[in-house]
Write an enzyme that holds these catalytic residues in place. Structure first.
Site, PDB file in Angstrom:
ATOM      1  N   SER A 120     -43.052  -3.647  35.157  1.00  0.00           N
ATOM      2  CA  SER A 120     -43.641  -3.614  34.157  1.00  0.00           C
ATOM      3  C   SER A 120     -44.326  -5.252  34.045  1.00  0.00           C
ATOM      4  O   SER A 120     -45.109  -5.289  32.661  1.00  0.00           O
ATOM      5  CB  SER A 120     -43.371  -2.867  33.236  1.00  0.00           C
ATOM      6  OG  SER A 120     -42.684  -3.126  32.483  1.00  0.00           O
ATOM      7  N   TYR A 146     -36.226   0.652  27.538  1.00  0.00           N
ATOM      8  CA  TYR A 146     -37.126   0.779  28.489  1.00  0.00           C
ATOM      9  C   TYR A 146     -37.109  -0.827  29.718  1.00  0.00           C
ATOM     10  O   TYR A 146     -37.091  -0.668  30.532  1.00  0.00           O
ATOM     11  CB  TYR A 146     -38.528   0.588  27.944  1.00  0.00           C
ATOM     12  CG  TYR A 146     -39.577   0.094  29.275  1.00  0.00           C
ATOM     13  CD1 TYR A 146     -39.877   1.467  29.675  1.00  0.00           C
ATOM     14  CD2 TYR A 146     -40.545  -0.333  29.004  1.00  0.00           C
ATOM     15  CE1 TYR A 146     -41.093   1.532  31.034  1.00  0.00           C
ATOM     16  CE2 TYR A 146     -41.385  -0.432  30.547  1.00  0.00           C
ATOM     17  CZ  TYR A 146     -41.553   0.537  31.120  1.00  0.00           C
ATOM     18  OH  TYR A 146     -42.493   0.035  32.188  1.00  0.00           O
TER      19      TYR A 146
END
Length: 164
Positions: A120, A146
């Site tokens: 990401s 994350y």
């Protein structure tokens, strides 16, 4: 892609679903591995290593690719999976690591297998904290958790590419 067998984790929605559609459209035999299976999908809860072991044990024959797509993003509070593991790390990295490791022989049987880890860009924000990966001693930050899990995913991809 005809005749190539692949697994896409989290392939029931989002990027995973589009990946499944593209691979099937190219002729691949794709197994969708998801926490909440519907018709034609197989159950796999990456935060539960028992589920990972059961999924891997049920696989037979060559495997041409694992697309490690499933993930948990920025939950507002620290959540714990089995055995005290922080949920994002357990799902986004540890489960995928266990899955790829358990399927190593199946990947080798394919001869030219690939492990694809969906990233990401978040890994650019946070290194992996080897001293406190589960946020037991440092303040919990959902975006740091994350990002750290995505950094770990990059390490998985590098290890897989090196044959580790």
């Amino acid at each position: 892609m005809t005749g190539r067998r692949m697994i896409v984790t989290g392939g029931a929605s989002g990027i995973g679903l589009e990946t499944v559609r593209a691979l099937r459209g190219a002729g691949a035999d794709v197994t969708v591995a998801t926490r909440n299976p519907a018709a034609g999908e197989r159950r796999l809860d990456l935060s539960d290593l028992g589920s990972v072991r059961a999924f891997a044990a049920s696989w037979s024959g060559p495997l041409h690719a694992v697309v490690a797509n499933a993930g948990v993003m920025a939950l507002p509070t620290r959540q714990i999976a089995a055995k005290g593991r922080e949920l994002r790390l357990a799902t986004n990295f540890l489960g995928h690591f266990a899955l790829v490791t358990a399927l190593r022989e199946n990947l080798r049987q394919a001869g030219d297998a690939r492990v694809v880890v969906v990233g990401s860009g978040a890994q650019l924000r946070e290194p992996f904290d080897f001293d406190d990966p589960h946020f037991e001693r440092r303040p919990y930050d959902p975006w740091a958790a994350y990002a750290q899990s995505k950094t770990a995913g990059v390490l998985l991809a590098v290890g897989a590419a090196l044959g580790g």
